[in-house]
Motif scaffolding. Structure first.
Motif, PDB file in Angstrom:
ATOM      1  N   LEU A 204     -39.379  11.966 -34.056  1.00 45.76           N
ATOM      2  CA  LEU A 204     -40.285  10.918 -34.758  1.00 45.76           C
ATOM      3  C   LEU A 204     -40.446  11.315 -36.312  1.00 45.76           C
ATOM      4  O   LEU A 204     -40.018  10.456 -37.429  1.00 45.76           O
ATOM      5  CB  LEU A 204     -41.957  10.516 -34.297  1.00 45.76           C
ATOM      6  N   PRO A 205     -41.455  12.495 -36.852  1.00 45.27           N
ATOM      7  CA  PRO A 205     -41.126  12.612 -38.603  1.00 45.27           C
ATOM      8  C   PRO A 205     -39.634  12.292 -38.773  1.00 45.27           C
ATOM      9  O   PRO A 205     -39.767  11.762 -40.038  1.00 45.27           O
ATOM     10  CB  PRO A 205     -42.152  13.960 -38.688  1.00 45.27           C
ATOM     11  N   ASP A 206     -38.477  13.076 -38.576  1.00 44.41           N
ATOM     12  CA  ASP A 206     -37.987  12.508 -38.834  1.00 44.41           C
ATOM     13  C   ASP A 206     -37.341  11.716 -39.071  1.00 44.41           C
ATOM     14  O   ASP A 206     -36.525  10.965 -40.119  1.00 44.41           O
ATOM     15  CB  ASP A 206     -36.403  13.817 -38.565  1.00 44.41           C
ATOM     16  N   LYS A 209     -38.875   8.808 -41.298  1.00 41.52           N
ATOM     17  CA  LYS A 209     -38.090   9.082 -43.131  1.00 41.52           C
ATOM     18  C   LYS A 209     -37.368   8.186 -43.292  1.00 41.52           C
ATOM     19  O   LYS A 209     -36.383   7.914 -44.022  1.00 41.52           O
ATOM     20  CB  LYS A 209     -37.983  10.482 -43.593  1.00 41.52           C
ATOM     21  N   GLU A 210     -35.998   8.974 -42.036  1.00 44.40           N
ATOM     22  CA  GLU A 210     -34.819   8.762 -42.177  1.00 44.40           C
ATOM     23  C   GLU A 210     -34.568   6.685 -41.653  1.00 44.40           C
ATOM     24  O   GLU A 210     -33.557   5.901 -42.371  1.00 44.40           O
ATOM     25  CB  GLU A 210     -34.052   8.233 -40.560  1.00 44.40           C
ATOM     26  N   ALA A 217     -35.273  -0.864 -37.992  1.00 42.39           N
ATOM     27  CA  ALA A 217     -35.891   0.808 -38.244  1.00 42.39           C
ATOM     28  C   ALA A 217     -37.216   1.482 -37.833  1.00 42.39           C
ATOM     29  O   ALA A 217     -37.599   1.712 -36.798  1.00 42.39           O
ATOM     30  CB  ALA A 217     -34.404   1.311 -38.793  1.00 42.39           C
ATOM     31  N   GLU A 218     -37.384   0.574 -38.676  1.00 44.52           N
ATOM     32  CA  GLU A 218     -39.531   1.148 -38.948  1.00 44.52           C
ATOM     33  C   GLU A 218     -40.304  -0.311 -37.382  1.00 44.52           C
ATOM     34  O   GLU A 218     -40.730   1.314 -37.507  1.00 44.52           O
ATOM     35  CB  GLU A 218     -39.873   0.256 -40.241  1.00 44.52           C
TER      36      GLU A 218
END
Length: 248
Positions: A204-206, A209-210, A217-218
């Protein structure tokens, strides 16, 4: 909402929904009167952990594995070849609400963590034509484990799958759709964490960012974070049950 990032989020994960090889084996052991060389259709197979397990425990079967997302099918094909069962698994890219197979083509339909996409009753009715007389449908479906779920759990399921019901109500729908409920059992809480939430949570952290700057997507990332947190707090109130059904 654009679903492409949702598929991307789950690429490379062991599973795209709750489940385990142990539960797959348990459900398969409950099937009766299979032919010598059963034809199995795995609907919404994802990357195919259960597909490969079925091929292992039923060495004389042939499995057709269907998913709408080609990278999942490619991942399944690689894993099946590495496991030595690739020659008995055929992948087909298709939507589960428009399956391109003739009537009475399969002895067993298998659907782990997938029927909710088309709806439980809708899936039972539309897939039934694919089964040979006396064929079986094995699937998992989200159910309430309590008749008094918390407001937080109710709000979450109202947002993602308001059709969730008690297991007894779900079984009654299957009976009314022309199936005998041969067996059912509750999946343990570990099936949510071990091969699904924990691998996703690490990513999830990556993914955040993506996803930055892409509203759809968010939203997918935020929903996954909420889903994991709700299960962490209220997972005793709901989960998945396996239903082993036989076409009448």
């Amino acid at each position: 909402m654009d679903l492409s990032f949702l598929f991307t989020m789950h690429e490379g994960l062991p599973r795209q929904g709750p489940g385990s090889n142990e539960c797959t084996r348990k459900a398969f052991s409950m099937l009766k009167d299979l032919p010598e060389r059963p034809e199995i259709l795995d609907i919404g197979c994802g990357s195919g952990m259960q597909t490969i397990e079925l091929a292992r425990i039923c060495p004389d079967c042939h499995i057709t594995a269907v998913d709408i997302h080609q990278p999942y099918l490619d991942d399944l094909a690689r894993k099946a070849a590495a496991a030595g069962v690739g020659d008995r698994i055929t992948t087909v890219r298709a939507s589960m609400d428009d399956l391109p197979f003739e009537d009475a083509s399969f002895d067993v339909l298998w659907a782990e963590s997938s029927i909710f996409i088309v709806g439980f009753e809708e899936g039972l009715l539309s897939w039934k034509r694919l089964l040979r007389p006396g064929g079986s449908l094995c699937l998992t479906e989200a159910v309430w484990f309590t008749d008094r779920p918390s407001p937080e759990a109710v709000a979450f399921w109202n947002d993602c799958y308001p059709a969730i019901k008690q297991a007894t109500e779900t079984a009654a729908i299957a009976e009314n759709a022309g199936y005998e409920v041969f067996a059912t059992f509750r999946l343990p809480g570990s099936v949510w964490w071990d091969n699904y939430y924990m691998p996703l949570q690490k990513r999830l952290p990556d993914l955040k960012k993506e996803a930055a700057g892409n509203p759809d997507a968010e939203a997918h990332v935020a929903f996954s974070e909420r889903e994991i947190e709700v299960y962490r707090e209220h997972g005793s109130e709901y989960g998945y049950a396996f239903f082993v059904l036989r076409r009448r």
